[in-house]
Design a protein around this motif. Structure first.
Motif, PDB file in Angstrom:
ATOM      1  N   ALA A 279       0.492  -1.089  -0.145  1.00 17.61           N
ATOM      2  CA  ALA A 279       0.280   0.285  -0.083  1.00 17.61           C
ATOM      3  C   ALA A 279       0.810   1.754   0.150  1.00 17.61           C
ATOM      4  CB  ALA A 279      -1.266  -0.382   1.677  1.00 17.61           C
ATOM      5  N   PRO A 280       0.738   1.935  -0.834  1.00 18.19           N
ATOM      6  CA  PRO A 280       1.091   3.688  -0.608  1.00 18.19           C
ATOM      7  C   PRO A 280       1.409   3.853   0.772  1.00 18.19           C
ATOM      8  CG  PRO A 280      -0.744   4.125  -2.469  1.00 18.19           C
ATOM      9  CD  PRO A 280      -0.829   2.270  -1.102  1.00 18.19           C
ATOM     10  N   PRO A 281       0.832   3.814   1.538  1.00 14.86           N
ATOM     11  CA  PRO A 281       1.757   4.340   3.380  1.00 14.86           C
ATOM     12  C   PRO A 281       3.224   3.379   3.542  1.00 14.86           C
ATOM     13  CG  PRO A 281      -1.137   4.596   3.825  1.00 14.86           C
ATOM     14  CD  PRO A 281      -0.791   3.871   2.348  1.00 14.86           C
ATOM     15  N   GLN A 282       3.459   2.281   2.973  1.00 13.72           N
ATOM     16  CA  GLN A 282       3.931   1.234   3.389  1.00 13.72           C
ATOM     17  C   GLN A 282       4.985   1.284   2.489  1.00 13.72           C
ATOM     18  OE1 GLN A 282       1.624  -2.590   2.476  1.00 13.72           O
ATOM     19  NE2 GLN A 282       3.067  -3.681   4.641  1.00 13.72           N
ATOM     20  N   ILE A 283       4.800   1.660   1.113  1.00 15.30           N
ATOM     21  CA  ILE A 283       6.194   2.461   0.226  1.00 15.30           C
ATOM     22  C   ILE A 283       6.576   3.114   1.253  1.00 15.30           C
ATOM     23  CG2 ILE A 283       6.838   3.367  -1.970  1.00 15.30           C
ATOM     24  CD1 ILE A 283       4.261   1.439  -3.158  1.00 15.30           C
ATOM     25  N   VAL A 284       6.052   4.470   1.185  1.00 12.30           N
ATOM     26  CA  VAL A 284       6.507   5.709   1.888  1.00 12.30           C
ATOM     27  C   VAL A 284       7.231   4.801   3.217  1.00 12.30           C
ATOM     28  CG1 VAL A 284       5.942   7.935   3.269  1.00 12.30           C
ATOM     29  CG2 VAL A 284       4.863   7.161   1.208  1.00 12.30           C
ATOM     30  N   GLU A 285       6.730   4.207   3.917  1.00  2.57           N
ATOM     31  CA  GLU A 285       7.768   3.787   5.356  1.00  2.57           C
ATOM     32  C   GLU A 285       8.772   3.320   5.134  1.00  2.57           C
ATOM     33  OE1 GLU A 285       4.523   1.227   7.601  1.00  2.57           O
ATOM     34  OE2 GLU A 285       3.026   3.441   8.326  1.00  2.57           O
ATOM     35  N   GLU A 286       9.136   2.829   4.365  1.00  2.00           N
ATOM     36  CA  GLU A 286       9.919   1.545   3.597  1.00  2.00           C
ATOM     37  C   GLU A 286      11.375   2.565   2.867  1.00  2.00           C
ATOM     38  OE1 GLU A 286      10.559  -1.506   4.742  1.00  2.00           O
ATOM     39  OE2 GLU A 286       9.105  -2.862   4.149  1.00  2.00           O
ATOM     40  N   THR A 287      10.727   3.237   1.940  1.00  2.00           N
ATOM     41  CA  THR A 287      11.378   4.292   1.324  1.00  2.00           C
ATOM     42  C   THR A 287      11.921   5.362   2.421  1.00  2.00           C
ATOM     43  OG1 THR A 287       9.855   4.104  -0.426  1.00  2.00           O
ATOM     44  CG2 THR A 287      12.075   6.251  -0.242  1.00  2.00           C
ATOM     45  N   VAL A 288      11.886   5.803   3.643  1.00  2.00           N
ATOM     46  CA  VAL A 288      12.080   6.520   4.698  1.00  2.00           C
ATOM     47  C   VAL A 288      13.290   5.799   5.423  1.00  2.00           C
ATOM     48  CG1 VAL A 288      11.554   7.984   6.272  1.00  2.00           C
ATOM     49  CG2 VAL A 288       9.856   8.260   4.812  1.00  2.00           C
ATOM     50  N   ARG A 289      12.641   4.446   5.870  1.00  2.00           N
ATOM     51  CA  ARG A 289      13.354   3.674   6.529  1.00  2.00           C
ATOM     52  C   ARG A 289      14.917   3.609   5.858  1.00  2.00           C
ATOM     53  NH1 ARG A 289      10.307  -0.165   7.208  1.00  2.00           N
ATOM     54  NH2 ARG A 289       9.448   0.634   9.304  1.00  2.00           N
ATOM     55  N   ALA A 290      14.693   3.154   4.575  1.00  2.00           N
ATOM     56  CA  ALA A 290      16.414   3.602   3.799  1.00  2.00           C
ATOM     57  C   ALA A 290      16.998   4.387   4.077  1.00  2.00           C
ATOM     58  CB  ALA A 290      15.330   2.782   2.201  1.00  2.00           C
ATOM     59  N   LEU A 291      15.801   6.297   3.991  1.00  2.00           N
ATOM     60  CA  LEU A 291      16.960   6.974   2.987  1.00  2.00           C
ATOM     61  C   LEU A 291      17.323   7.508   4.366  1.00  2.00           C
ATOM     62  CD1 LEU A 291      14.729   8.395   0.442  1.00  2.00           C
ATOM     63  CD2 LEU A 291      17.086   7.327   0.094  1.00  2.00           C
ATOM     64  N   ILE A 292      16.749   7.488   5.572  1.00  2.00           N
ATOM     65  CA  ILE A 292      16.995   8.102   6.885  1.00  2.00           C
ATOM     66  C   ILE A 292      17.999   6.425   8.124  1.00  2.00           C
ATOM     67  CG2 ILE A 292      16.027  10.164   6.096  1.00  2.00           C
ATOM     68  CD1 ILE A 292      14.398  10.055   7.882  1.00  2.00           C
ATOM     69  N   GLY A 293      17.103   5.850   7.996  1.00  2.00           N
ATOM     70  CA  GLY A 293      17.162   5.230   9.125  1.00  2.00           C
ATOM     71  C   GLY A 293      18.899   4.289   9.305  1.00  2.00           C
ATOM     72  N   ASP A 294      18.437   3.572   9.972  1.00  2.00           N
ATOM     73  CA  ASP A 294      20.119   3.636  10.560  1.00  2.00           C
ATOM     74  C   ASP A 294      20.627   1.511  10.827  1.00  2.00           C
ATOM     75  OD1 ASP A 294      18.699   2.244  12.758  1.00  2.00           O
ATOM     76  OD2 ASP A 294      20.318   3.649  14.125  1.00  2.00           O
ATOM     77  N   TRP A 295      19.661   0.940   9.447  1.00  2.00           N
ATOM     78  CA  TRP A 295      19.183   0.052   8.770  1.00  2.00           C
ATOM     79  C   TRP A 295      20.965  -0.712   8.321  1.00  2.00           C
ATOM     80  CZ3 TRP A 295      21.557  -1.047   4.143  1.00  2.00           C
ATOM     81  CH2 TRP A 295      20.949   0.551   3.125  1.00  2.00           C
TER      82      TRP A 295
END
Length: 368
Positions: free
Chosen positions: A347-363
């Motif tokens: 779903a669009p919210p999931q895509i946004v969440e995953e993208t933000v986590r990828a770009l600014i997260g500490d994964w």
């Protein structure tokens, strides 16, 4: 006595000579893939054990080796992923002569009983005459592994999603299958592949192995060694547990979960700055590997892909493996009634969440 000595020191003599090399003694094993049949594990094993093998009469040449595989050699002979470079070098070409001379030196230094080259690019439909001219054909063995198509398509799609930015195929695995079948229909036809190599080198010089766990026990590398052992008549006892523990290969290409694969394909289709793209793809690759055994293809679709190739499987089993029952693969067929659910699009919210986590997260520093 060491494993390598058991495998590669031959007590017999009189191996047919090689016209293409100055040292007329070695039997050549040309491993042509196919891709997604443990090629990375095979190449990595022989590359990392090169010196130990060399000491006991087996040569996995450094010459023309790019990384762990002989892509420089297959490219020289016209087997190039870039279709505009699929023209074999001539014998009077400087690069051709340099590779030949380097191989001659390696062979002279080793005096091997067996030489193995490996490149899955040899499955490309380029004319085979340059290969024959380079190696000769009297004492060359063509080693090919084949994977059942339902399993192969899923693995090939996953590999393509990992590797290709802005993919030219339609969304999802069905888009990939349609694209590949239209672009290179012969490239996934095992009968055509084997028959064209047999036409040049002789059917008796092809070693064909199904790629299945139960037919490659305990490991794909051990299966390669058994195939060489059988061909050279060495009677190696590859059932020795200590030997197998020492050589069993590690899995080289971990499977992505369906969720990670779906996410990665969306990232690959985005036209964004390179640094952002690298981070997004890295994030998708870092997601936990698939723990589910469910295929991304439905049981009915898998059965369809198998049926499309069933006649070729029977032909190959009889003609190349001498199996009168026509069974090439032993794994059970998919059960059309087995539970299976298609992957739900994010779903669009999931895509946004995953993208933000990828770009600014500490994964990068955490286990996702």
């Amino acid at each position: 006595m060491s494993f390598w000595r058991l495998l590669f020191l031959r007590s017999c003599v009189g191996v047919a000579g090689r016209e293409c090399f100055k040292e007329p003694m070695a039997r050549i094993f040309l491993h042509i893939g196919t891709n997604k049949t443990g090629t990375s594990a095979i190449q990595s094993f022989f590359s990392h054990n090169r010196e130990q093998a060399r000491e006991h009469g087996f040569l996995y040449p450094e010459t023309a080796c790019s990384g762990s595989a002989h892509y420089a050699l297959s490219g020289l002979l016209g087997f190039n992923l870039n279709k505009h470079k699929r023209c074999a070098k001539r014998a009077d070409d400087a690069e051709w002569r340099a590779i030949r001379e380097s191989l001659d030196r390696e062979i002279a230094d080793t005096s091997p009983s067996a030489i193995m080259f490996s490149s899955e690019n040899f499955v490309i439909g380029t004319p085979l005459e340059p290969v024959r001219d380079f190696f000769g054909k009297d004492d060359v063995r063509i080693l090919a592994y084949l994977r059942r198509h339902d399993s192969w398509w899923a693995a090939a799609y996953s590999q393509a999603v990992k590797a290709v930015s802005l993919p030219p195929w339609g969304q999802g695995i069905e888009g990939f299958i349609r694209f590949r079948k239209k672009r290179a229909p012969q490239g996934i036809n095992y009968r055509h592949l084997l028959d064209r190599w047999a036409a040049v080198f002789g059917r008796e010089h092809l070693i064909v192995r199904p790629y299945e766990q139960q037919q490659n026990e305990p490991d794909i590398v051990v299966d390669v060694l058994r195939a060489i052992d059988l061909d050279m008549g060495l009677s190696l006892k590859t059932s020795d547990t200590a030997i197998l523990d020492a050589i069993c290969s590690k899995r080289r290409n971990e499977s992505l979960s369906p969720h990670a694969l779906h996410l990665m394909e969306m990232f690959q289709r985005a036209r964004i700055a390179t640094d952002m793209h690298v981070r997004l793809i890295g994030y998708a690759k870092s997601l936990p590997a698939s723990g589910s055994r469910q295929s991304i293809l439905s049981p009915l679709r898998r059965l369809q892909l198998i049926e499309e190739n069933a006649a070729d499987y029977a032909y190959i089993a009889k003609e190349y493996l001498g199996r009168e029952d026509g069974r090439l693969f032993y794994d059970p067929l998919p059960d059309p009634d087995e539970p299976w659910e298609p992957l739900k699009p994010l779903a669009p919210p999931q895509i946004v969440e995953e993208t933000v986590r990828a770009l600014i997260g500490d994964w990068r520093d955490a286990k996702v």
